[in-house]
Design a protein around this motif. Structure first.
Motif, PDB file in Angstrom:
ATOM      1  N   GLU A 111       0.835  -1.206   0.000  1.00  0.00           N
ATOM      2  CA  GLU A 111       0.000   0.000   0.000  1.00  0.00           C
ATOM      3  C   GLU A 111       0.869   1.256   0.000  1.00  0.00           C
ATOM      4  N   ILE A 112       1.917   1.255   0.815  1.00  0.00           N
ATOM      5  CA  ILE A 112       2.827   2.403   0.879  1.00  0.00           C
ATOM      6  C   ILE A 112       3.560   2.573  -0.449  1.00  0.00           C
ATOM      7  N   CYS A 113       3.949   1.461  -1.075  1.00  0.00           N
ATOM      8  CA  CYS A 113       4.615   1.541  -2.385  1.00  0.00           C
ATOM      9  C   CYS A 113       3.699   2.177  -3.422  1.00  0.00           C
ATOM     10  N   LEU A 114       2.428   1.792  -3.402  1.00  0.00           N
ATOM     11  CA  LEU A 114       1.469   2.396  -4.339  1.00  0.00           C
ATOM     12  C   LEU A 114       1.269   3.882  -4.058  1.00  0.00           C
ATOM     13  N   LEU A 115       1.192   4.245  -2.777  1.00  0.00           N
ATOM     14  CA  LEU A 115       1.040   5.657  -2.425  1.00  0.00           C
ATOM     15  C   LEU A 115       2.263   6.461  -2.863  1.00  0.00           C
ATOM     16  N   ALA A 116       3.452   5.900  -2.654  1.00  0.00           N
ATOM     17  CA  ALA A 116       4.684   6.602  -3.011  1.00  0.00           C
ATOM     18  C   ALA A 116       4.790   6.813  -4.519  1.00  0.00           C
ATOM     19  N   ALA A 117       4.216   5.910  -5.307  1.00  0.00           N
ATOM     20  CA  ALA A 117       4.273   6.031  -6.760  1.00  0.00           C
ATOM     21  C   ALA A 117       3.121   6.859  -7.326  1.00  0.00           C
ATOM     22  N   ASN A 118       2.072   7.052  -6.551  1.00  0.00           N
ATOM     23  CA  ASN A 118       0.870   7.736  -7.021  1.00  0.00           C
ATOM     24  C   ASN A 118       1.126   9.236  -7.166  1.00  0.00           C
ATOM     25  N   ARG A 119       0.921   9.748  -8.355  1.00  0.00           N
ATOM     26  CA  ARG A 119       1.201  11.165  -8.624  1.00  0.00           C
ATOM     27  C   ARG A 119       0.069  12.090  -8.222  1.00  0.00           C
ATOM     28  N   SER A 120      -1.029  11.527  -7.734  1.00  0.00           N
ATOM     29  CA  SER A 120      -2.139  12.371  -7.286  1.00  0.00           C
ATOM     30  C   SER A 120      -2.171  12.517  -5.762  1.00  0.00           C
ATOM     31  N   VAL A 121      -1.210  11.920  -5.066  1.00  0.00           N
ATOM     32  CA  VAL A 121      -1.137  12.013  -3.605  1.00  0.00           C
ATOM     33  C   VAL A 121      -0.516  13.359  -3.214  1.00  0.00           C
ATOM     34  N   ASP A 122      -0.985  13.930  -2.120  1.00  0.00           N
ATOM     35  CA  ASP A 122      -0.459  15.221  -1.633  1.00  0.00           C
ATOM     36  C   ASP A 122       1.027  15.150  -1.314  1.00  0.00           C
ATOM     37  N   GLU A 123       1.692  16.298  -1.431  1.00  0.00           N
ATOM     38  CA  GLU A 123       3.104  16.400  -1.036  1.00  0.00           C
ATOM     39  C   GLU A 123       3.287  16.061   0.437  1.00  0.00           C
ATOM     40  N   ASP A 124       2.328  16.487   1.270  1.00  0.00           N
ATOM     41  CA  ASP A 124       2.435  16.227   2.708  1.00  0.00           C
ATOM     42  C   ASP A 124       2.451  14.734   3.002  1.00  0.00           C
ATOM     43  N   CYS A 125       1.644  13.979   2.283  1.00  0.00           N
ATOM     44  CA  CYS A 125       1.610  12.524   2.483  1.00  0.00           C
ATOM     45  C   CYS A 125       2.931  11.899   2.045  1.00  0.00           C
ATOM     46  N   LEU A 126       3.444  12.353   0.907  1.00  0.00           N
ATOM     47  CA  LEU A 126       4.730  11.835   0.440  1.00  0.00           C
ATOM     48  C   LEU A 126       5.851  12.209   1.412  1.00  0.00           C
ATOM     49  N   ARG A 127       5.745  13.393   2.011  1.00  0.00           N
ATOM     50  CA  ARG A 127       6.735  13.818   3.002  1.00  0.00           C
ATOM     51  C   ARG A 127       6.675  12.909   4.235  1.00  0.00           C
ATOM     52  N   MET A 128       5.451  12.569   4.670  1.00  0.00           N
ATOM     53  CA  MET A 128       5.302  11.674   5.825  1.00  0.00           C
ATOM     54  C   MET A 128       5.916  10.307   5.547  1.00  0.00           C
ATOM     55  N   ILE A 129       5.698   9.793   4.345  1.00  0.00           N
ATOM     56  CA  ILE A 129       6.273   8.497   3.983  1.00  0.00           C
ATOM     57  C   ILE A 129       7.791   8.607   3.900  1.00  0.00           C
ATOM     58  N   GLY A 130       8.279   9.685   3.272  1.00  0.00           N
ATOM     59  CA  GLY A 130       9.717   9.866   3.071  1.00  0.00           C
ATOM     60  C   GLY A 130      10.505  10.132   4.336  1.00  0.00           C
ATOM     61  N   THR A 131       9.834  10.531   5.403  1.00  0.00           N
ATOM     62  CA  THR A 131      10.542  10.784   6.669  1.00  0.00           C
ATOM     63  C   THR A 131      10.327   9.674   7.691  1.00  0.00           C
ATOM     64  N   ASP A 132       9.562   8.666   7.338  1.00  0.00           N
ATOM     65  CA  ASP A 132       9.298   7.555   8.251  1.00  0.00           C
ATOM     66  C   ASP A 132      10.350   6.469   8.036  1.00  0.00           C
ATOM     67  N   ARG A 133      11.169   6.213   9.026  1.00  0.00           N
ATOM     68  CA  ARG A 133      12.253   5.235   8.905  1.00  0.00           C
ATOM     69  C   ARG A 133      11.753   3.847   8.529  1.00  0.00           C
ATOM     70  N   LYS A 134      10.586   3.522   9.029  1.00  0.00           N
ATOM     71  CA  LYS A 134      10.014   2.200   8.747  1.00  0.00           C
ATOM     72  C   LYS A 134       9.855   1.980   7.249  1.00  0.00           C
ATOM     73  N   TRP A 135       9.481   3.028   6.510  1.00  0.00           N
ATOM     74  CA  TRP A 135       9.205   2.871   5.090  1.00  0.00           C
ATOM     75  C   TRP A 135      10.414   3.149   4.211  1.00  0.00           C
ATOM     76  N   VAL A 136      11.294   4.057   4.597  1.00  0.00           N
ATOM     77  CA  VAL A 136      12.433   4.354   3.716  1.00  0.00           C
ATOM     78  C   VAL A 136      13.517   3.280   3.792  1.00  0.00           C
ATOM     79  N   ARG A 137      13.342   2.278   4.634  1.00  0.00           N
ATOM     80  CA  ARG A 137      14.247   1.119   4.620  1.00  0.00           C
ATOM     81  C   ARG A 137      13.976   0.242   3.398  1.00  0.00           C
ATOM     82  N   LYS A 138      12.797   0.357   2.837  1.00  0.00           N
ATOM     83  CA  LYS A 138      12.372  -0.490   1.717  1.00  0.00           C
ATOM     84  C   LYS A 138      12.785   0.165   0.405  1.00  0.00           C
TER      85      LYS A 138
END
Length: 195
Positions: A111-138
């Motif tokens: 789900e996170i991979c799809l959100l990270a690739a989705n170009r219609s997702v807000d910048e704030d959401c992408l920022r939350m994913i990009g700053t979360d250590r749990k997800w940027v390990r992948k």
């Protein structure tokens, strides 16, 4: 037609908390972290209050139920709900609801991979994913964030060194990403190719 306005009070059973991998107190703390006191009063109540006898929960699709929910109810659904519910709630206009989806203990890596690739997702959401250590390990999440033009440049620049040489080459040629990202990826590719 419209029922009385009722304030939403979150609740969780021990079994639900166990399914989420947390204690009931941890769940309540997570719910309280969304600072609902800052919301306007009209968002604290359900948008449409139908009498309970009119439609049962089984008769309503998840989309119809989400339309009738207040912001606190949507946050609770984001934390406890299914993948389908999280997908619908990710398109909600309220930032707190989107934050709850990303912070949900049930959200999965695909789900996170799809959100990270989705170009219609807000910048704030992408920022939350990009700053979360749990997800940027992948690696897939890092790759998708770097190739998404809506990812904030600062987040992307911090993730570029993690890309493989082939992905750096591709990112250096990508026309949809901002110039600083493309330039940095191209330079890093040249450095790695030379060594």
């Amino acid at each position: 037609f419209f029922g009385e306005k009722k304030a939403f009070v979150p609740s969780i059973t021990d079994d639900e908390a166990k399914d989420l991998g947390m204690s009931p107190q941890q769940y309540m703390d997570l719910f309280d972290s969304f600072n609902l006191d800052a919301l306007p009063e009209d968002q604290l109540f359900s948008a449409i209050n139908l009498p309970e006898a009119e439609l049962s929960a089984d008769e309503l699709s998840i989309f119809q139920r989400v339309l009738k929910m207040s912001v606190p109810e949507k946050i609770e659904l984001a934390l406890k709900g299914s993948q389908e519910a999280r997908g619908l709630l990710m398109n909600d206009s309220n930032k707190l609801v989107k934050e709850a989806v990303i912070k949900s203990p049930r959200i999965t890596e695909p789900e996170i991979c799809l959100l990270a690739a989705n170009r219609s997702v807000d910048e704030d959401c992408l920022r939350m994913i990009g700053t979360d250590r749990k997800w940027v390990r992948k690696y897939t999440v890092v790759h998708n964030l770097c190739f998404n033009p809506k990812t904030p440049v600062g987040i992307t620049l911090s993730l570029i060194p993690r890309l493989t040489k082939k992905d750096l080459k591709d990112l250096g040629r990508e026309k949809n990403v901002p110039d600083p990202v493309r330039t940095t990826a191209h330079r890093l590719y040249l450095v790695r190719a030379a060594s």
